[in-house]
Design a protein around this motif. Structure first.
Motif, mmCIF file in Angstrom:
data_model
loop_
_atom_site.group_PDB
_atom_site.id
_atom_site.type_symbol
_atom_site.label_atom_id
_atom_site.label_comp_id
_atom_site.label_asym_id
_atom_site.label_seq_id
_atom_site.Cartn_x
_atom_site.Cartn_y
_atom_site.Cartn_z
ATOM 1 N N SER A 1 7.078 27.524 99.563
ATOM 2 C CA SER A 1 7.999 27.620 100.708
ATOM 3 C C SER A 1 8.965 28.790 100.562
ATOM 4 C CB SER A 1 8.771 26.310 100.859
ATOM 5 O OG SER A 1 9.352 25.942 99.628
ATOM 6 N N GLY B 1 9.676 18.016 92.429
ATOM 7 C CA GLY B 1 8.408 17.341 92.466
ATOM 8 C C GLY B 1 7.506 17.616 91.273
ATOM 9 N N ASN C 1 7.999 14.353 100.945
ATOM 10 C CA ASN C 1 7.191 15.560 101.164
ATOM 11 C C ASN C 1 6.731 15.727 102.614
ATOM 12 O OD1 ASN C 1 7.430 16.554 98.603
ATOM 13 N ND2 ASN C 1 5.567 15.579 97.849
ATOM 14 N N ALA D 1 5.037 13.802 104.301
ATOM 15 C CA ALA D 1 3.688 13.265 104.512
ATOM 16 C C ALA D 1 3.766 11.940 105.266
ATOM 17 C CB ALA D 1 2.993 13.068 103.169
ATOM 18 N N PHE E 1 12.106 17.979 105.180
ATOM 19 C CA PHE E 1 10.937 18.271 106.022
ATOM 20 C C PHE E 1 11.095 17.554 107.348
ATOM 21 C CE2 PHE E 1 9.065 18.542 101.717
ATOM 22 C CZ PHE E 1 8.483 19.796 101.799
ATOM 23 N N GLY F 1 2.524 16.251 108.601
ATOM 24 C CA GLY F 1 1.290 15.654 109.118
ATOM 25 C C GLY F 1 0.731 14.575 108.202
ATOM 26 N N ALA G 1 1.286 21.861 109.843
ATOM 27 C CA ALA G 1 0.089 21.243 110.400
ATOM 28 C C ALA G 1 0.464 20.262 111.515
ATOM 29 C CB ALA G 1 -0.720 20.589 109.283
ATOM 30 N N GLY G 2 -0.073 19.032 111.471
ATOM 31 C CA GLY G 2 0.189 18.079 112.554
ATOM 32 C C GLY G 2 1.674 17.808 112.750
ATOM 33 N N ASN H 1 4.473 26.000 109.886
ATOM 34 C CA ASN H 1 3.064 26.349 109.663
ATOM 35 C C ASN H 1 2.232 25.623 110.712
ATOM 36 O OD1 ASN H 1 2.263 28.044 107.145
ATOM 37 N ND2 ASN H 1 4.053 26.853 106.519
ATOM 38 N N MET I 1 -6.484 23.708 105.724
ATOM 39 C CA MET I 1 -6.987 22.471 105.126
ATOM 40 C C MET I 1 -8.474 22.336 105.466
ATOM 41 S SD MET I 1 -5.987 20.277 103.041
ATOM 42 C CE MET I 1 -4.276 20.820 103.015
ATOM 43 N N PHE J 1 -6.000 20.563 97.104
ATOM 44 C CA PHE J 1 -4.569 20.518 97.458
ATOM 45 C C PHE J 1 -3.867 19.397 96.687
ATOM 46 C CE2 PHE J 1 -1.094 18.854 100.088
ATOM 47 C CZ PHE J 1 -0.357 20.014 100.333
ATOM 48 N N LYS K 1 -3.883 19.933 92.973
ATOM 49 C CA LYS K 1 -3.194 21.179 92.616
ATOM 50 C C LYS K 1 -4.065 22.075 91.741
ATOM 51 C CE LYS K 1 1.040 19.009 93.595
ATOM 52 N NZ LYS K 1 0.755 19.041 95.015
#
Ligand code: COA
Length: 558
Positions: A12, A197, A299, A301, A333, A337, A385-386, A406, A412, A532, A535
């Motif tokens: 980031s 993290g 995150n 998510a 965040f 997505g 993303a989403g 993004n 992805m 992803f 990692k």
């Protein structure tokens, strides 16, 4: 100026610098720090005027720093040296911290200083401080260095050598270890924050070796070290003076040792009692005719259950006597997505992907179909993303200055994407720009996003000032004398859009593509998600980042 970013990852902070420096008109190319010979090749191909290392884990090869100006960003105050800089600062409870831009030389973090900036150090997760204060300070020091460059080249200015502190060591798990019989809640939190993290704090939970992440204070008491119960998907563990809720863990005994909600990672947690209290990841507040829905998912998510809980909270908010609903996301965040870690851990990742996208789409649809309220997405943190398209479901999109978007899925594994993006994106930016945005796979800054119409407004880099401004603007919307007209126009537009092409058609078409991504012959999405989540270190720099490796790239003559 041609600037080569030599970096461990396009994280980031690096994305933010990419956006800021591109906006200043510089030509940026990126090379991941994989191998010295590959780096030397990148320099030969791009012939940069400056090499910037925003996030490096290894020293720059001598062959490069001896012949090129290389500036390295160190997440520490002037004179601070060595790895785990931010980890040590958080663990030691420093009140003030900073970043320093150094010229690369033989000795690590010992070169002369080009610029530095400092900030008050929050008691917060390392990753949050890194994305927030460190990134903001990094932008300031890099811009300051670029302004000094002409004077440096003309011999009118020199970076100054500074007195160096002793080099600190890489922080080991022994330094991070929690002494449950002695550590206070604040101390436990500092230890887990300093490791969030990565790499987490090594510990043991319910008989399993675990790495701990994402901790918060929790209002409970018990014998120090005892697991008192569960709170949502986190585990509550007593300290000497209270308790902490541990949100995420990596279970070392698991066949899939990835970061997961504690209850999911540890089967034994199922039988623990559910405790009440503590902060929820979804929170609603109301003032002056405005409902604010906060959702702070780790995150960013958003797994299936998170989407469903948020939808339920949104539907409840919609029943309140307000005129405006603001989707606040979380401080770090807005949303990233689908929850790819949970998907990876599911018995059938394809089925879980499907359930997750359906839940995400249900949430987006509820926002799009809200015609009785004005809706706002207020992006305090980044969206990807989403999550970026979820923001567009609202009538107005406001972003904090410095937020990185993004708005694409292709990284992805060529995911097609859903969240009604085929409806939401073109209606905001037009068909052609929509095609560009979705195809280009690069981060977008707020200035560009506003110019494009992707967002409506951007203000206040400072997080607290942003929230104040959101409150002021949302209140003004709720109080505005023409709110009835605004709602009537909104409703009419939705009806006309629905008549032209029902929302359900957009969804069906997007999901037909997604079905192929999840269940089809091409496994790219599953492979990309695996890398992803695990990692996997990159073994090359993707072409869309490394301009100097694009087909047809001509080595510049100057
Ligand atoms: N699911 C699970 N974890 C996610 C996530 C997601 N959708 N998006 C980000 N994360 C995690 C990362 O794994 C990382 O975890 P770590 O702390 O263990 O390293 C953390 O969030 C921060 O992500 P990172 O990639 O370091 O953040 P960034 O700000 O540098 O990059 C993105 C942001 C959005 C570009 C990047 O996170 C990304 O590509 N995410 C995936 C988005 C996606 O494809 N979603 C699914 C389709 S809707």
């Amino acid at each position: 100026m041609r600037i080569l970013f030599l970096t461990h990852a396009f994280n980031s902070l690096t994305q933010r610098l990419y956006v800021e420096l591109s906006r200043l008109g510089h030509e940026i190319s990126i090379e991941f720090d994989i191998n010295d010979s590959v780096t030397i090749e990148a320099v030969d191909l791009f012939r940069p005027h400056l090499i910037l290392a925003p996030y490096l884990r290894r020293a720059i090869p001598q062959a490069i720093w001896k012949n090129h100006l290389c500036l390295v960003l160190h997440p520490g105050i002037v004179g601070d040296r060595g790895p785990s800089a931010l980890d040590w600062a958080i663990l030691k409870g420093e009140r003030e911290w900073g970043v320093t831009l150094l010229q690369a030389e033989a000795e690590m973090d010992a070169g002369p200083v080009w610029a530095s900036a400092s900030f008050p150090l929050r008691a917060a997760k390392k990753s949050s401080v890194y994305r927030g204060e460190v990134t903001e300070a990094a932008v300031r020091v890099v811009k300051a260095a670029l302004e000094r460059l002409p004077d440096y080249r003309a011999g009118r200015w020199q970076p100054s050598p500074v007195p160096l502190r002793p080099m600190h060591a890489l922080m080991k798990q022994a330094d991070r270890a929690i002494d449950w019989a002695a550590d206070t809640t604040d101390r436990v939190l500092a230890k887990i924050n300093a490791a969030d993290g990565f790499p987490g704090v090594k510990d043991e939970l319910l008989g399993h070796p675990c790495h701990l992440f994402n901790a918060q204070p929790f209002p409970a008491h018990g014998p120090p070290g005892a697991i008192l119960g569960r709170s949502g998907e986190g585990l509550v563990r007593a300290t000497v003076d209270g308790a902490v809720r541990i949100g995420h863990v990596k279970n070392g005994d698991s066949a899939l040792p990835i970061k997961l909600p504690a209850v999911l990672a540890l089967a034994e947690a199922d039988s623990l009692p559910e405790l009440t209290g503590g902060e929820s990841d979804i929170r609603y507040e109301e003032a002056d005719g405005v409902g604010y829905l906060h959702f702070d998912f780790y995150n960013g998510a958003m797994g299936t259950a998170a989407c469903q809980r948020l939808l339920a909270a949104y539907e409840t908010a919609r029943l309140r006597p307000t005129r405006v609903i603001v989707l606040m996301g979380g401080p770090d965040f807005f949303s990233n997505g689908l929850d790819l870690n949970r998907i990876e851990a599911a018995d059938s990742p394809a089925d879980e992907s499907w359930r997750n996208i359906e839940a995400m789409d249900d949430l987006c649809r509820a926002v799009i179909e809200t015609t009785c309220r004005l809706t706002v997405s207020a992006l305090q943190g980044n969206a990807g993303a989403g999550g970026a398209f979820l923001a567009l479901a609202a009538d107005y999109v406001w972003a904090r200055e410095g937020v990185i978007l993004n708005p694409h899925y292709k990284n992805m594994g060529n995911l097609y994407g859903s969240e009604y993006w085929t409806y939401l994106l073109p209606r905001r930016v037009g068909d052609e720009a929509a095609r560009d945005v979705i195809a280009r796979r690069l981060p977008m800054g707020t200035a560009e996003a506003r110019a494009l119409g992707f967002i409506d407004d951007v203000f206040s880099a400072n997080p607290a000032a942003f929230i104040r401004e959101v409150h002021g603007r949302a209140r003004a919307l709720a109080m505005s004398s023409d709110i009835r007209d605004l709602l009537a126009t909104k409703s009419a537009r939705r009806k006309a859009d629905e008549a032209a092409r029902p929302l359900e058609r957009y969804r069906e078409e997007e999901l037909a593509h997604m079905r192929r991504n999840f269940y089809g012959f091409d496994p790219s999405y599953h492979v990309a998600r695996h890398h992803f989540v695990h990692k996997t270190p990159p073994s090359w720099t993707p072409r869309h980042l490394a301009k100097h490796r694009e087909l047809g790239w001509q080595v510049p003559a100057d």
